[in-house]
Design a protein around this motif. Sequence first.
Motif, PDB file in Angstrom:
ATOM      1  N   ARG A   1      -2.014   2.665  11.328  1.00 29.28           N
ATOM      2  CA  ARG A   1      -3.040   3.666  12.294  1.00 29.28           C
ATOM      3  C   ARG A   1      -2.994   4.910  11.825  1.00 29.28           C
ATOM      4  NH1 ARG A   1       0.401   0.785  16.990  1.00 29.28           N
ATOM      5  NH2 ARG A   1       1.734   1.385  15.246  1.00 29.28           N
ATOM      6  N   ALA A   2      -2.022   5.487  10.924  1.00 25.43           N
ATOM      7  CA  ALA A   2      -1.932   6.826  10.695  1.00 25.43           C
ATOM      8  C   ALA A   2      -2.919   7.371  10.036  1.00 25.43           C
ATOM      9  CB  ALA A   2      -0.508   7.091   9.840  1.00 25.43           C
ATOM     10  N   PRO A   3      -3.484   8.666  10.459  1.00 25.37           N
ATOM     11  CA  PRO A   3      -4.651   9.355   9.571  1.00 25.37           C
ATOM     12  C   PRO A   3      -4.134   9.360   8.023  1.00 25.37           C
ATOM     13  CG  PRO A   3      -3.924  10.615  11.409  1.00 25.37           C
ATOM     14  CD  PRO A   3      -2.957   9.642  11.251  1.00 25.37           C
TER      15      PRO A   3
ATOM     16  N   ALA B   1       1.515  -4.242  -2.921  1.00 24.29           N
ATOM     17  CA  ALA B   1       1.914  -3.805  -1.770  1.00 24.29           C
ATOM     18  C   ALA B   1       0.736  -2.804  -1.093  1.00 24.29           C
ATOM     19  CB  ALA B   1       3.191  -2.789  -1.814  1.00 24.29           C
ATOM     20  N   ALA B   2      -0.150  -2.244  -1.865  1.00 25.26           N
ATOM     21  CA  ALA B   2      -1.331  -1.501  -1.404  1.00 25.26           C
ATOM     22  C   ALA B   2      -2.141  -2.391  -0.923  1.00 25.26           C
ATOM     23  CB  ALA B   2      -1.814  -0.600  -2.380  1.00 25.26           C
ATOM     24  N   ALA B   3      -2.728  -3.579  -1.601  1.00 26.43           N
ATOM     25  CA  ALA B   3      -3.363  -4.520  -1.194  1.00 26.43           C
ATOM     26  C   ALA B   3      -3.092  -5.195   0.125  1.00 26.43           C
ATOM     27  CB  ALA B   3      -3.732  -5.753  -2.228  1.00 26.43           C
ATOM     28  N   GLU B   4      -1.777  -5.277   0.277  1.00 22.47           N
ATOM     29  CA  GLU B   4      -1.284  -5.893   1.741  1.00 22.47           C
ATOM     30  C   GLU B   4      -1.482  -4.938   2.719  1.00 22.47           C
ATOM     31  OE1 GLU B   4       0.059  -8.616   2.543  1.00 22.47           O
ATOM     32  OE2 GLU B   4      -0.058  -9.523   0.523  1.00 22.47           O
ATOM     33  N   GLY B   5      -1.059  -3.488   2.412  1.00 21.92           N
ATOM     34  CA  GLY B   5      -1.382  -2.468   3.465  1.00 21.92           C
ATOM     35  C   GLY B   5      -3.047  -2.560   4.114  1.00 21.92           C
ATOM     36  N   LEU B   6      -3.924  -2.488   2.973  1.00 23.42           N
ATOM     37  CA  LEU B   6      -5.430  -2.285   3.237  1.00 23.42           C
ATOM     38  C   LEU B   6      -5.784  -3.418   4.182  1.00 23.42           C
ATOM     39  CD1 LEU B   6      -6.719  -1.350  -0.352  1.00 23.42           C
ATOM     40  CD2 LEU B   6      -6.941  -0.026   1.645  1.00 23.42           C
ATOM     41  N   ARG B   7      -5.209  -4.729   4.212  1.00 23.18           N
ATOM     42  CA  ARG B   7      -5.629  -5.776   4.990  1.00 23.18           C
ATOM     43  C   ARG B   7      -5.140  -5.415   6.417  1.00 23.18           C
ATOM     44  NH1 ARG B   7      -4.696  -9.364   0.339  1.00 23.18           N
ATOM     45  NH2 ARG B   7      -2.510  -9.733   0.952  1.00 23.18           N
ATOM     46  N   ARG B   8      -4.053  -4.667   6.468  1.00 23.75           N
ATOM     47  CA  ARG B   8      -3.665  -4.366   7.853  1.00 23.75           C
ATOM     48  C   ARG B   8      -4.514  -3.274   8.745  1.00 23.75           C
ATOM     49  NH1 ARG B   8       1.114  -4.473   5.266  1.00 23.75           N
ATOM     50  NH2 ARG B   8       1.788  -2.068   5.806  1.00 23.75           N
ATOM     51  N   LEU B   9      -5.312  -2.519   7.919  1.00 19.64           N
ATOM     52  CA  LEU B   9      -5.950  -1.302   8.653  1.00 19.64           C
ATOM     53  C   LEU B   9      -6.909  -1.919   9.570  1.00 19.64           C
ATOM     54  CD1 LEU B   9      -6.695   1.056   5.501  1.00 19.64           C
ATOM     55  CD2 LEU B   9      -4.956   1.044   7.141  1.00 19.64           C
ATOM     56  N   PRO B  10      -7.015  -1.074  10.734  1.00 22.42           N
ATOM     57  CA  PRO B  10      -7.879  -1.874  11.743  1.00 22.42           C
ATOM     58  C   PRO B  10      -9.469  -1.859  11.388  1.00 22.42           C
ATOM     59  CG  PRO B  10      -6.993   0.452  12.275  1.00 22.42           C
ATOM     60  CD  PRO B  10      -6.451   0.139  11.025  1.00 22.42           C
ATOM     61  N   ASP B  11     -10.002  -0.981  10.646  1.00 25.94           N
ATOM     62  CA  ASP B  11     -11.127  -0.638  10.332  1.00 25.94           C
ATOM     63  C   ASP B  11     -11.454  -1.476   9.360  1.00 25.94           C
ATOM     64  OD1 ASP B  11     -13.844  -0.041  10.047  1.00 25.94           O
ATOM     65  OD2 ASP B  11     -13.585   2.265   9.179  1.00 25.94           O
ATOM     66  N   ALA B  12     -11.652  -2.878   9.459  1.00 25.38           N
ATOM     67  CA  ALA B  12     -11.903  -3.845   8.499  1.00 25.38           C
ATOM     68  C   ALA B  12     -13.287  -3.535   7.488  1.00 25.38           C
ATOM     69  CB  ALA B  12     -11.974  -5.243   8.913  1.00 25.38           C
ATOM     70  N   GLU B  13     -14.364  -3.082   8.195  1.00 24.81           N
ATOM     71  CA  GLU B  13     -15.559  -2.807   7.585  1.00 24.81           C
ATOM     72  C   GLU B  13     -15.486  -1.714   6.644  1.00 24.81           C
ATOM     73  OE1 GLU B  13     -18.769  -2.817  10.218  1.00 24.81           O
ATOM     74  OE2 GLU B  13     -18.394  -4.802  10.892  1.00 24.81           O
TER      75      GLU B  13
ATOM     76  N   GLY C   1     -10.811 -12.629   4.764  1.00 18.19           N
ATOM     77  CA  GLY C   1     -11.941 -13.412   5.789  1.00 18.19           C
ATOM     78  C   GLY C   1     -13.245 -13.100   5.558  1.00 18.19           C
ATOM     79  N   THR C   2     -13.833 -13.372   6.824  1.00 18.15           N
ATOM     80  CA  THR C   2     -15.288 -13.347   6.865  1.00 18.15           C
ATOM     81  C   THR C   2     -15.970 -12.191   6.895  1.00 18.15           C
ATOM     82  OG1 THR C   2     -15.115 -13.568   9.342  1.00 18.15           O
ATOM     83  CG2 THR C   2     -15.411 -15.699   8.080  1.00 18.15           C
ATOM     84  N   VAL C   3     -14.971 -10.992   7.318  1.00 11.92           N
ATOM     85  CA  VAL C   3     -15.676  -9.623   7.140  1.00 11.92           C
ATOM     86  C   VAL C   3     -16.155  -9.135   5.858  1.00 11.92           C
ATOM     87  CG1 VAL C   3     -13.424  -8.258   6.882  1.00 11.92           C
ATOM     88  CG2 VAL C   3     -15.233  -7.205   8.132  1.00 11.92           C
ATOM     89  N   VAL C   4     -15.864  -9.770   4.968  1.00 16.90           N
ATOM     90  CA  VAL C   4     -16.022  -9.145   3.479  1.00 16.90           C
ATOM     91  C   VAL C   4     -17.289 -10.142   2.939  1.00 16.90           C
ATOM     92  CG1 VAL C   4     -13.940  -8.386   2.975  1.00 16.90           C
ATOM     93  CG2 VAL C   4     -14.723 -10.828   2.275  1.00 16.90           C
ATOM     94  N   LEU C   5     -17.969 -10.948   3.864  1.00 15.55           N
ATOM     95  CA  LEU C   5     -18.844 -11.899   3.171  1.00 15.55           C
ATOM     96  C   LEU C   5     -20.244 -11.084   2.974  1.00 15.55           C
ATOM     97  CD1 LEU C   5     -18.534 -15.421   5.360  1.00 15.55           C
ATOM     98  CD2 LEU C   5     -17.849 -14.771   3.013  1.00 15.55           C
TER      99      LEU C   5
END
Length: 663
Positions: free
Chosen positions: A25-27, A47-59, A89-93
Amino acid sequence: MSDAVQSLAGQEEVRYRALQAVDPRAPGALETFTEGLHDESWRVRHAAAEGLRRLPDAEGVAARLISVLGERGETGARNAAAEALAGMGTVVLRPLMHLLEHEDPDQRKLAVDILGHLGRAEVEDVLLRSLSDVDLNVRVSAAEALGRIGGEAAVRALEDLLDADTSLMRLAALEGLAALRKAPATARVMALVDEPLLQRSALRLLGLCPPGVSTERICQSLASSVRSVREAALVALGTQATGLGPYERNELDAVARSVLSRIPEMTERVAQALDVEDVRVRAGALVAAGALGEASLALAVAEVAREDRLLREVLFTLGQLGADGRRLLLKNMGALSLPARTVAAEALVLLVDATSVSELCALLEWAEDDLRAVVVRALGRTRSAEALIPLVDLLADPSLSGTATRALDQLIVVHPLAALAALESAVEQRTTPVAVAVLGRLGGAKVLPLLRRLARDVEAPWRAAAVEAASRVSGDAGLELARGALADESAPVRISAVRALGRQGGKEAGSFLGLALKDEDRAVRLAAVEAVGVSGATERALDLEALVRHGDGALAVLAVRALAKLGKVGSGMLWDALGHPDTEVVKAALAALTSADGAADGAALAVSLVGHPRWDVRAAAARVLGDLGRPECLPVLQQALSVEHDALARRALVDAVARLSGR
């Protein structure tokens, strides 16, 4: 490790831990993780890929990852971005489907790959359309992706691609159908087996076809000089054998045998395959070994038992290797690993015959205890009279006497006279008193004179064995010997007499058991209490009720249980038992409550114990109340549950409350 290498490793660890510590959630988190996708270390990129999946702005993350896919020359970053997208998941379809329209075929291929890894059924249609892409690599990726997605339309499309113009498309179709475990007509697959590029994939798919001509073609491929082709054929053979019934398996083995027996050096190749790392190859090698029936493979087959998943097939295969394979196992048991020795011993129980006795006896000389027990079982299955004397001798071994007795029972059916002679000889030679029990069961009335003589033997163990054996042979003789043995100077002999009286039953036995209840030896009294319950001597109920109040908890417990067997469980006796200082007596009384005279009395008694200081007593009381099915006890149980802190007692109370409330 050099200082420079250690330094690099340390720097990688620092970057890895830094990414793990980033707050999603940090800037600036998106930029930090995106930069991590370009790191030289795969651990950091992951680790970077895992972190990106946790970001709130999925789109927003999806859009940034799509842009990374277009960075040519950044293979590591693109792969890491694809990994991240596949886990979102489905957000990237939508953005991935849009990427399918990109002018760069490399971008379209990446989109197809990621859609396949998403595993979503709704992308089947777009993947089917990608089979018509102008770029071959995109079309191949689409076929591979359909193998992950499935669906009827995907299967039909992949089957159509078996006739494609390019080998790569046919290969992708084969792999996709194999992944879906959907085999087309056998003839269509067999037509592709001869193409070098397609051979291994076609063979694996052929393993999903019904046995028959497909089995013959699979086995012919085991003659290949290329190891990878042979291993693919073995995988196919193992797949075909899986789940077949006995009749179908016999047919498969017959076809395999007719082909494999004509291939030079087949036995050596199967032996090598039994030792490869791939468990699927070993599974197929077991099928081939069984079909060949080559005894020299027995040791290699047994060693496959180190793989737990193949134990059943190992046992089955060993059974196919015949008497020569069995003899090879017997001679080399000491050279096998422990898992192999264990499964080989179990197989021997099924494989032995009348010729195996001497080899089994030799094995007994050095085998460890667990293996010796299996060997004793095998001796019983030989159905050979030669196994009688070794088994009778083993009755003297306390660790094996039970197993030897059961093995003897198998041989007694086949060789009753020889068994009787062997047992009589063992008794005469005073091998072990255990032989007396087996002799009595086999010889019946014919051995009563011998049993009478042994009942007067100078050694107590023989007198005890004779008394118990006589009670199983003849009611009158058993009662006579037991009555006399009650006055024996040896407590073990008196215990044998008590047990014999318990089995005899009747009023006369009940009278003598009354005397035994007053025996000076505690062990005799304990045996007598149990015998009263077994004999049904209800006239001894008052004696037992007196023992319920006895200070010896063991006597009181047995008395409660014996009264329950006699159907003489009354409220007075139960109150006495429930007030006993030994909690084991209290629990025995609770167990007897369901046979008490009147469910209401039983419920009241159990209710009185739901607040007992001991958790195990509270749990036992709750279980009894649940069994009695008295809904009026529900408030008491609910109150007890509200204050119960012990986990096991709470579980018993929860179960009782659920049962009484009808949940």
